[in-house]
Design a protein around this motif. Structure first.
Motif, mmCIF file in Angstrom:
data_model
loop_
_atom_site.group_PDB
_atom_site.id
_atom_site.type_symbol
_atom_site.label_atom_id
_atom_site.label_comp_id
_atom_site.label_asym_id
_atom_site.label_seq_id
_atom_site.Cartn_x
_atom_site.Cartn_y
_atom_site.Cartn_z
ATOM 1 N N GLN A 1 -13.431 0.271 -0.917
ATOM 2 C CA GLN A 1 -12.693 0.107 -2.661
ATOM 3 C C GLN A 1 -14.043 0.309 -3.300
ATOM 4 O O GLN A 1 -13.346 0.375 -4.683
ATOM 5 C CB GLN A 1 -12.201 -0.942 -2.261
ATOM 6 N N ARG B 1 -8.022 7.914 2.452
ATOM 7 C CA ARG B 1 -7.533 8.402 2.320
ATOM 8 C C ARG B 1 -7.093 7.945 0.788
ATOM 9 O O ARG B 1 -6.915 9.277 0.072
ATOM 10 C CB ARG B 1 -6.622 8.767 2.711
ATOM 11 N N HIS B 2 -7.270 6.941 0.467
ATOM 12 C CA HIS B 2 -6.495 6.980 -1.063
ATOM 13 C C HIS B 2 -7.744 7.394 -2.080
ATOM 14 O O HIS B 2 -7.898 7.658 -3.289
ATOM 15 C CB HIS B 2 -6.266 5.039 -1.199
ATOM 16 N N ASP C 1 -8.540 11.154 -1.697
ATOM 17 C CA ASP C 1 -7.166 11.521 -2.373
ATOM 18 C C ASP C 1 -7.174 11.871 -4.400
ATOM 19 O O ASP C 1 -6.657 11.663 -5.314
ATOM 20 C CB ASP C 1 -5.363 10.711 -2.745
ATOM 21 N N GLU C 2 -7.785 10.143 -5.021
ATOM 22 C CA GLU C 2 -7.922 10.327 -6.324
ATOM 23 C C GLU C 2 -9.359 10.581 -6.614
ATOM 24 O O GLU C 2 -8.826 11.446 -7.749
ATOM 25 C CB GLU C 2 -8.571 8.732 -6.226
ATOM 26 N N VAL D 1 -6.655 4.432 6.150
ATOM 27 C CA VAL D 1 -5.814 4.273 4.875
ATOM 28 C C VAL D 1 -6.603 3.963 3.664
ATOM 29 O O VAL D 1 -6.053 4.411 2.538
ATOM 30 C CB VAL D 1 -4.989 3.278 4.775
ATOM 31 N N GLU D 2 -7.741 3.258 3.167
ATOM 32 C CA GLU D 2 -8.299 2.932 2.486
ATOM 33 C C GLU D 2 -8.905 4.260 2.189
ATOM 34 O O GLU D 2 -9.385 4.308 0.817
ATOM 35 C CB GLU D 2 -8.805 1.895 2.749
ATOM 36 N N LYS E 1 1.184 -0.630 0.118
ATOM 37 C CA LYS E 1 -0.121 -0.442 -0.066
ATOM 38 C C LYS E 1 0.911 1.145 0.084
ATOM 39 O O LYS E 1 1.289 1.077 1.075
ATOM 40 C CB LYS E 1 -0.421 -0.104 1.151
ATOM 41 N N ILE E 2 0.293 2.111 -0.922
ATOM 42 C CA ILE E 2 0.782 3.169 -0.613
ATOM 43 C C ILE E 2 0.573 4.371 0.385
ATOM 44 O O ILE E 2 -0.517 4.562 -0.407
ATOM 45 C CB ILE E 2 1.163 3.635 -2.556
ATOM 46 N N VAL E 3 1.074 5.178 1.385
ATOM 47 C CA VAL E 3 1.056 5.902 2.093
ATOM 48 C C VAL E 3 1.596 7.110 1.999
ATOM 49 O O VAL E 3 3.210 7.017 2.016
ATOM 50 C CB VAL E 3 1.097 5.356 3.314
ATOM 51 N N ASN E 4 1.194 8.092 1.589
ATOM 52 C CA ASN E 4 1.918 9.422 1.378
ATOM 53 C C ASN E 4 2.865 10.162 2.669
ATOM 54 O O ASN E 4 2.114 10.337 3.994
ATOM 55 C CB ASN E 4 0.944 10.625 0.089
#
Length: 372
Positions: A278, A314-315, A318-319, A311-312, A169-172
């Motif tokens: 998701q 925020r993805h 952000d998108e 976290v999910e 998972k990519i976390v900024n």
């Protein structure tokens, strides 16, 4: 006359001599008799005494043994040297030996006491062990059961095929900064690994209207003394007897000083789960699409059990181009908000002193960093 006197003297001597010879004769006769009796007795004794050779030999042996014992005693006496100095040294040596033996006896007595104490402790421990026998057997049974269960789980684990590794998972990294001017906050609560939107303005409006109506209708019930104001305990109890709710929370009131406040408790399984977050066509995505990103930013309040859901989310935000920030809180944290309006609890505070100096205005601080 003189002649008669001499004749009388001669007659007296004759009588004396006769008497003496008679006595001597009698003594001689007695001597002879005694002598004859003694010879006869000696002969009888000699004839009656007979020597036993075996007894004589035994007497000789006993005499030799007695002589040997005599010599041994004399030798021991010579070795002891019973002089005055030797006797004093002997007494001192015997005293020192006695003291040493007494010390040994004391140490042995101490060791014996310790051994007795240890034996007593051992007996007590044995009694306790016997008393705890049932508990030990129970624990042993439970331990064996757990060992069997662990063995079964290990066997199941060995038979389970390895799981495929999930993609990373990519976390900024956070970039704290203030929100743009004129933009408002939309709050989400992440708890139970679910996401709950908090739409509190309609809740506060409804609670304010209800509290004012309740106070107006029950003034006599809640105000027994005008100086004491509204009784907070009675008022809050009546309000919570008919609790407020919305789609995501159960709402209850509590008193904070003179002000009524609301406490929001999430409804279980009524938040948005990770699978729904998701899903591009989920109800959660449709709810976010109704928010104007130029007028609102998202604030996420995250409890320790819900970082994955955050976290999910925020993805997704952000998108979709939304600004967002987050605040971690502890597991016992609860969301609360004010009610406002005219209703106050308790007595009125004293009026401020008009002559008191006014505090200088505080300088405006920097805008808080609410975005990351």
């Amino acid at each position: 006359m003189a002649k008669r006197k001499g004749a009388e003297e001669d007659e007296g001597l004759d009588s004396l001599l006769d008497t003496m010879f008679n006595v001597v004769g009698i003594l001689i006769i007695v001597l002879v008799v005694v002598q004859l009796g003694m010879q006869e007795s000696v002969k009888q004794i000699a004839n009656s005494m007979r020597v036993d050779p075996l007894a004589l030999e035994q007497l000789i042996k006993d005499l030799e043994e007695a002589q040997k014992e005599k010599l041994k005693v004399e030798s021991d006496l010579k070795e002891l040297n019973p002089d005055e100095q030797d006797l004093e040294a002997l007494i001192k040596r015997l005293q020192s030996e006695s003291i040493a033996k007494e010390a040994i006896l004391k140490s042995q007595q101490g060791a014996l006491d310790k051994a007795l104490i240890a034996q007593k402790d051992a007996l007590e421990m044995a009694k306790k062990a016997e008393a705890n026998k049932e508990q030990r057997e129970k624990l042993s049974s439970e331990l064996n059961s757990m060992i069997d269960q662990i063995a079964k789980l290990e066997a199941t684990l060995d038979d389970t095929p390895p799981r495929a590794q999930k993609p990373a998972k990519i976390v900024n990294l956070p970039d704290p900064r203030p929100a743009p001017e004129g933009i408002k906050e939309a709050t989400f609560l992440c708890v139970g690994n679910q996401v709950y939107p908090i739409i509190d303005e309609p809740l506060r409006d409804a609670a304010r209207k209800r509290t004012e109506y309740q106070a107006e209708r029950g003034m006599r019930k809640y105000v027994s003394d005008p100086k004491q104001g509204i009784d907070a305990e009675k008022f809050v109890k009546d309000f919570n007897d008919r609790p407020m709710t919305d789609d995501y929370f159960r709402i209850s009131m509590y008193a904070a000083g003179r002000d009524p406040r609301l406490r929001l408790e999430p409804k279980e399984d009524q938040g948005f789960k990770i699978a729904e977050i998701q899903n591009p066509r989920s109800r959660f995505r449709r709810l976010l699409s109704q928010v104007d990103p130029t007028k609102f930013y998202f604030k996420f309040i995250v409890l320790p059990d819900s970082y994955e859901a955050y976290v999910e989310t925020r993805h997704v935000t952000d998108e979709m181009g939304y600004l967002a920030g987050w605040t971690p809180v502890d597991a016992k944290w609860t969301y609360t908000t004010w009610v406002g309006g005219k209703v106050k609890f308790g007595p009125e505070p004293p009026p401020p002193d008009p002559n008191a100096p006014k505090p200088p205005p505080k300088p405006a601080g920097p805008k808080p960093n609410v975005l990351d």
